[in-house]
Motif scaffolding. Sequence first.
Motif, PDB file in Angstrom:
ATOM      1  N   VAL A 270      -6.380   4.645 -10.760  1.00 57.22           N
ATOM      2  CA  VAL A 270      -5.075   4.818 -10.111  1.00 57.22           C
ATOM      3  C   VAL A 270      -4.032   4.773 -11.218  1.00 57.22           C
ATOM      4  O   VAL A 270      -3.839   3.750 -11.873  1.00 57.22           O
ATOM      5  N   ALA A 271      -3.381   5.900 -11.435  1.00 57.13           N
ATOM      6  CA  ALA A 271      -2.568   6.106 -12.638  1.00 57.13           C
ATOM      7  C   ALA A 271      -1.071   6.102 -12.337  1.00 57.13           C
ATOM      8  O   ALA A 271      -0.629   6.563 -11.292  1.00 57.13           O
ATOM      9  N   SER A 272      -0.299   5.591 -13.307  1.00 60.64           N
ATOM     10  CA  SER A 272       1.170   5.652 -13.278  1.00 60.64           C
ATOM     11  C   SER A 272       1.749   5.048 -12.005  1.00 60.64           C
ATOM     12  O   SER A 272       2.546   5.670 -11.303  1.00 60.64           O
ATOM     13  N   THR A 273       1.358   3.812 -11.707  1.00 64.13           N
ATOM     14  CA  THR A 273       1.828   3.161 -10.487  1.00 64.13           C
ATOM     15  C   THR A 273       3.238   2.597 -10.640  1.00 64.13           C
ATOM     16  O   THR A 273       3.663   2.213 -11.724  1.00 64.13           O
TER      17      THR A 273
ATOM     18  N   ASP B  46       3.227   0.548  -5.070  1.00 64.45           N
ATOM     19  CA  ASP B  46       1.942   1.257  -5.156  1.00 64.45           C
ATOM     20  C   ASP B  46       0.776   0.277  -5.259  1.00 64.45           C
ATOM     21  O   ASP B  46      -0.271   0.461  -4.627  1.00 64.45           O
ATOM     22  N   GLU B  47       0.965  -0.750  -6.091  1.00 64.69           N
ATOM     23  CA  GLU B  47      -0.151  -1.663  -6.355  1.00 64.69           C
ATOM     24  C   GLU B  47      -0.583  -2.402  -5.096  1.00 64.69           C
ATOM     25  O   GLU B  47      -1.795  -2.559  -4.843  1.00 64.69           O
ATOM     26  N   GLU B  48       0.381  -2.871  -4.287  1.00 70.94           N
ATOM     27  CA  GLU B  48       0.026  -3.574  -3.058  1.00 70.94           C
ATOM     28  C   GLU B  48      -0.789  -2.671  -2.136  1.00 70.94           C
ATOM     29  O   GLU B  48      -1.788  -3.106  -1.531  1.00 70.94           O
TER      30      GLU B  48
ATOM     31  N   PRO C  86      -0.347   0.769 -14.659  1.00 68.79           N
ATOM     32  CA  PRO C  86       1.076   0.751 -14.287  1.00 68.79           C
ATOM     33  C   PRO C  86       1.887   1.692 -15.168  1.00 68.79           C
ATOM     34  O   PRO C  86       1.588   1.868 -16.356  1.00 68.79           O
ATOM     35  N   ARG C  87       2.918   2.282 -14.592  1.00 70.28           N
ATOM     36  CA  ARG C  87       3.739   3.258 -15.313  1.00 70.28           C
ATOM     37  C   ARG C  87       4.562   2.618 -16.427  1.00 70.28           C
ATOM     38  O   ARG C  87       4.708   3.197 -17.498  1.00 70.28           O
TER      39      ARG C  87
ATOM     40  N   VAL D 270      -9.509  10.079  -9.115  1.00 67.63           N
ATOM     41  CA  VAL D 270      -8.202   9.726  -9.676  1.00 67.63           C
ATOM     42  C   VAL D 270      -7.134   9.820  -8.593  1.00 67.63           C
ATOM     43  O   VAL D 270      -7.067  10.810  -7.855  1.00 67.63           O
ATOM     44  N   THR D 271      -6.306   8.783  -8.509  1.00 74.92           N
ATOM     45  CA  THR D 271      -5.149   8.795  -7.607  1.00 74.92           C
ATOM     46  C   THR D 271      -3.896   8.659  -8.459  1.00 74.92           C
ATOM     47  O   THR D 271      -3.818   7.788  -9.327  1.00 74.92           O
ATOM     48  N   MET D 272      -2.918   9.528  -8.202  1.00 76.21           N
ATOM     49  CA  MET D 272      -1.672   9.482  -8.953  1.00 76.21           C
ATOM     50  C   MET D 272      -0.663   8.601  -8.229  1.00 76.21           C
ATOM     51  O   MET D 272      -0.382   8.797  -7.043  1.00 76.21           O
ATOM     52  N   GLY D 273      -0.129   7.615  -8.952  1.00 79.97           N
ATOM     53  CA  GLY D 273       0.887   6.743  -8.398  1.00 79.97           C
ATOM     54  C   GLY D 273       2.217   7.458  -8.229  1.00 79.97           C
ATOM     55  O   GLY D 273       2.366   8.623  -8.605  1.00 79.97           O
ATOM     56  N   GLY D 274       3.183   6.744  -7.651  1.00 80.29           N
ATOM     57  CA  GLY D 274       4.503   7.334  -7.438  1.00 80.29           C
ATOM     58  C   GLY D 274       4.532   8.379  -6.349  1.00 80.29           C
ATOM     59  O   GLY D 274       5.541   9.054  -6.156  1.00 80.29           O
ATOM     60  N   SER D 275       3.415   8.522  -5.613  1.00 83.89           N
ATOM     61  CA  SER D 275       3.342   9.563  -4.581  1.00 83.89           C
ATOM     62  C   SER D 275       3.313   8.989  -3.167  1.00 83.89           C
ATOM     63  O   SER D 275       3.102   9.716  -2.208  1.00 83.89           O
TER      64      SER D 275
END
Length: 435
Positions: A241-244, A248-250, A272-273, A326-331
């Motif tokens: 899980v990228a760029s959180t 996002d983390e919770e 984390p981003r 892979v999951t992209m964070g911020g989404s």
Amino acid sequence: MHYFISLLLYRILLLLLLPVLIVVLLLRSINHPQYRYRIFERLGFVNSDFKIGGIVIHAASVGEVIALKSYIELLLQQAPELIITFTTFTPTGSAQVKKLFADRVQHCYLPLDIWPCSWLFLKALAPKAVVLMETELWPNLIAQCHQRGIILQLINGRLSDNSINSYRKLSWLIKPSLQSFQQILAQSSDNQKNFIALGADAEKCQVSGNLKYDLHISETVRKKALLLAQFIAKQRKIWLVASTHPGDEELVLASFAQLKVKYPELLLVLVPRHPERFESIYQLCLAQGFQSIKRSTERPVTSENDIWLIDSLGELLPLCGLADIVTMGGSFSSIGGHNPLEPALFKKPIVVGHDMKNFRAVMKQLTAKQGIMQLTTRDSYSRVQMTDALTQAVDQLLQQPQMMEQLGQQAFNVVQANQGASEYSVQALLALVKH
């Protein structure tokens, strides 16, 4: 005359705000000390050893620096006589420039868009051209370049439907800025139309494609991936899980807790981003009861570890090579997502949340070719609903290896089919410089 009065007012306003901007930088440096270093560069003072008469290329932060890698490599190859000064705004972007290019380019921060600062900067470097990226429109810098006869190129131009509405409120300032560019190279025809609608000269506005497709797996990245793989003592399925971002983390940890019941060997690799959040995210993982280990400890990830927290910089691309999903964070909120093309380069199945507005054109192509899995949640959904949707998507992929492989291959095909923007943009710049 109206424009000159507006520009003058803009300059006066920002000059009055200079003390406030410096205080903001100092406050930000409380959690990120690097923001207080090299502050004179932000005021326009350039290293006296820098060579003059070259090209200034600006990238705001890490993602933009990485996107420009192929563009700058091509410039270095095709025009080695040109002096390149690569500027950024953020310390993480600065670190990425040094990592990728070392002393092959000159590097400093781009100064604040305040008249004395940009005047000092341009006077010191006397560049032939200034290259800006995407929506980096700095009216004062652009106006001074125009007055000095410095070539202006905007590459990888991006102007969404939402952004154009915001910019229209400042059309008295933005339209003359756009008309000062010798060339605007847009990512897509939709972006091109928006630039023209905002006032750009149609004859100078072209479609070049998206630089972010011009990714390649270098030997350095391959070696780093092999090095990182050695830290994982036992072969297991990996969910990266990228760029959180905050929130996002919770969501991801709640989903991971559900998945661990069915897949106890699943390893979550969390990136984390922002570096200033590394420690708080580590504490969050521990508080949730997960056996977690930091990348910075340089210790192996054992079968007892649930989460590998990547508290380092510049390792996301090789980590994509290790992941199964892979999951992209911020989404999952209003951030707008992050670049899904990096995992696509490694043929990895990608899962993203509902908000990928920063990559509309990319998402359109990936979706059309069935190269990405996007959750159908919305901002109005509860965290429980978002968690369940994410869990179901990852679970579906883990149960169907063939689906994972097909999704990754189709994403890779999209990347391959859209490469070439860097070459186009470099040739366009050289034609301007050597004209």
